[in-house]
Design a protein around this motif. Structure first.
Motif, PDB file in Angstrom:
ATOM      1  N   TRP A  82      -9.719   3.257  40.165  1.00 57.86           N
ATOM      2  CA  TRP A  82      -8.371   3.553  40.379  1.00 57.86           C
ATOM      3  C   TRP A  82      -8.021   4.668  41.304  1.00 57.86           C
ATOM      4  N   GLY A  90      -5.054  -2.362  33.744  1.00 62.87           N
ATOM      5  CA  GLY A  90      -4.368  -3.147  34.817  1.00 62.87           C
ATOM      6  C   GLY A  90      -2.898  -3.134  34.635  1.00 62.87           C
ATOM      7  N   GLU A 115      -1.496 -10.821  36.920  1.00 62.28           N
ATOM      8  CA  GLU A 115      -1.859  -9.744  37.872  1.00 62.28           C
ATOM      9  C   GLU A 115      -2.751  -8.586  37.151  1.00 62.28           C
ATOM     10  N   TYR A 146      -6.291  -7.583  38.559  1.00 66.53           N
ATOM     11  CA  TYR A 146      -6.761  -6.027  38.382  1.00 66.53           C
ATOM     12  C   TYR A 146      -7.877  -5.639  37.896  1.00 66.53           C
ATOM     13  N   TRP A 203     -11.181  -4.099  39.453  1.00 65.44           N
ATOM     14  CA  TRP A 203     -11.905  -2.870  38.791  1.00 65.44           C
ATOM     15  C   TRP A 203     -13.277  -3.300  39.059  1.00 65.44           C
ATOM     16  N   GLY A 232      -9.971 -11.451  41.851  1.00 65.92           N
ATOM     17  CA  GLY A 232      -9.992 -10.109  42.037  1.00 65.92           C
ATOM     18  C   GLY A 232     -11.588  -9.567  42.009  1.00 65.92           C
ATOM     19  N   PHE A 271      -7.036  -4.379  46.535  1.00 65.52           N
ATOM     20  CA  PHE A 271      -5.847  -3.830  45.828  1.00 65.52           C
ATOM     21  C   PHE A 271      -4.559  -4.026  46.452  1.00 65.52           C
TER      22      PHE A 271
END
Length: 288
Positions: free
Chosen positions: A99, A175, A210, A214, A218, A277, A283
């Motif tokens: 991140w 996330g 969401e 995320y 990742w 994802g 992103f």
């Protein structure tokens, strides 16, 4: 009961995050009075956890009351728990690396969350909680909280097993931290406070999906950076996502599901978000 931590994800030589506060053995908020059986509590914890809810979600629903107590007790973790603690620190480090890079690419700064490891009960910026509430993220203190025994519950209650499935737990909560840093978490909560319950539930579902997305983003980049995923890992996480949908958990707890009460997404929705994802690694905001 032995958990599956010795195979699959390649974490050899990976650093451990220093953003970890180990409060195991420190017991706070003791004296929880539970209204349901332990099976209901575990299912409630699973619902609260993988949904990204806070402990207040269960407390306010009348699951129990806290008598605020804090004490230090002699505590000796098992070898399995120590392995889980090391694993969790490595996964958190991976989320920090990924991140930080993704935020920087957008001209933003990533401030990592703290991870608190606790036993039985804990005091957070969002209120007191016990293990029965499951892992959760608290935006008030930008911290992820987890009692490592939850992985055992996850294994024994749902049969959701494997190190990448456990990594998914942590990545989902992180996330929510990403959402907090972007302002989407607070915006959603503000809108939910002005909505009907049914409309607020739909916003909650979008938030949770969401966070699943995320988690997949990742994993995509962690694997790209470190070669962390091994054969079977993705299947573990997808299986976990399938077993934590609102419809699956409600049927397991009650024998039926109530779609209007869904706040976290169905099994198919959660699997889809995680898979997207993982596949794209983009992103961006997640659109159902």
């Amino acid at each position: 009961m032995s958990l599956n931590l010795s195979v699959d994800m390649n974490l050899n030589g990976r650093r451990e995050s220093s953003n970890v506060s180990d409060r195991r053995g420190q017991r706070g908020g003791a004296g929880l009075k539970l209204g349901g059986g332990i099976g209901a509590v575990i299912i409630a914890a699973l619902i609260a956890w993988l949904s990204g809810g806070t402990p207040l979600d269960i407390i306010s629903a009348g699951m129990g009351q806290f008598d605020s107590v804090s004490s230090q007790q002699d505590y000796t973790p098992s070898a399995e728990e120590e392995a889980l603690a090391t694993f969790s620190r490595k996964i958190l480090a991976g989320t920090e690396d990924v991140w930080t890079k993704l935020f920087a690419e957008k001209g933003l700064e990533y401030t990592p969350p703290t991870l608190v490891l606790f036993t039985d009960a804990v005091s957070s910026g969002c209120g007191n909680a016990t293990s029965a509430t499951g892992p959760f993220y608290c935006s008030a203190d930008e911290t992820v909280y987890i009692d490592l025994s939850f992985f055992t519950q996850m294994h024994s209650t749902l049969g959701a097993d494997g190190d990448f499935a456990y990594a998914y737990v942590i990545a989902h909560e992180v996330g929510h931290h990403v959402q907090h840093l972007l302002g989407t978490l607070e915006d959603a909560h503000s809108r939910m406070s002005r909505m009907s319950e049914a409309d607020a539930n739909r916003v909650s579902v979008a938030l949770e999906l969401e966070a699943d997305y995320y988690a997949g983003v990742w994993a995509h980049h962690d694997n790209k950076m470190f070669g962390s995923l091994e054969p079977g890992d993705i299947e573990e996480a997808i299986d976990a996502a399938q077993k934590i949908g609102d419809d699956y958990l409600q049927k397991k707890a009650r024998g039926y599901s109530v779609p209007d009460s869904f706040t976290h997404g169905t099994s198919s929705q959660r699997m889809k978000a995680l898979q997207q994802g993982l596949a794209s690694g983009r992103f961006t905001r997640y659109a159902q």
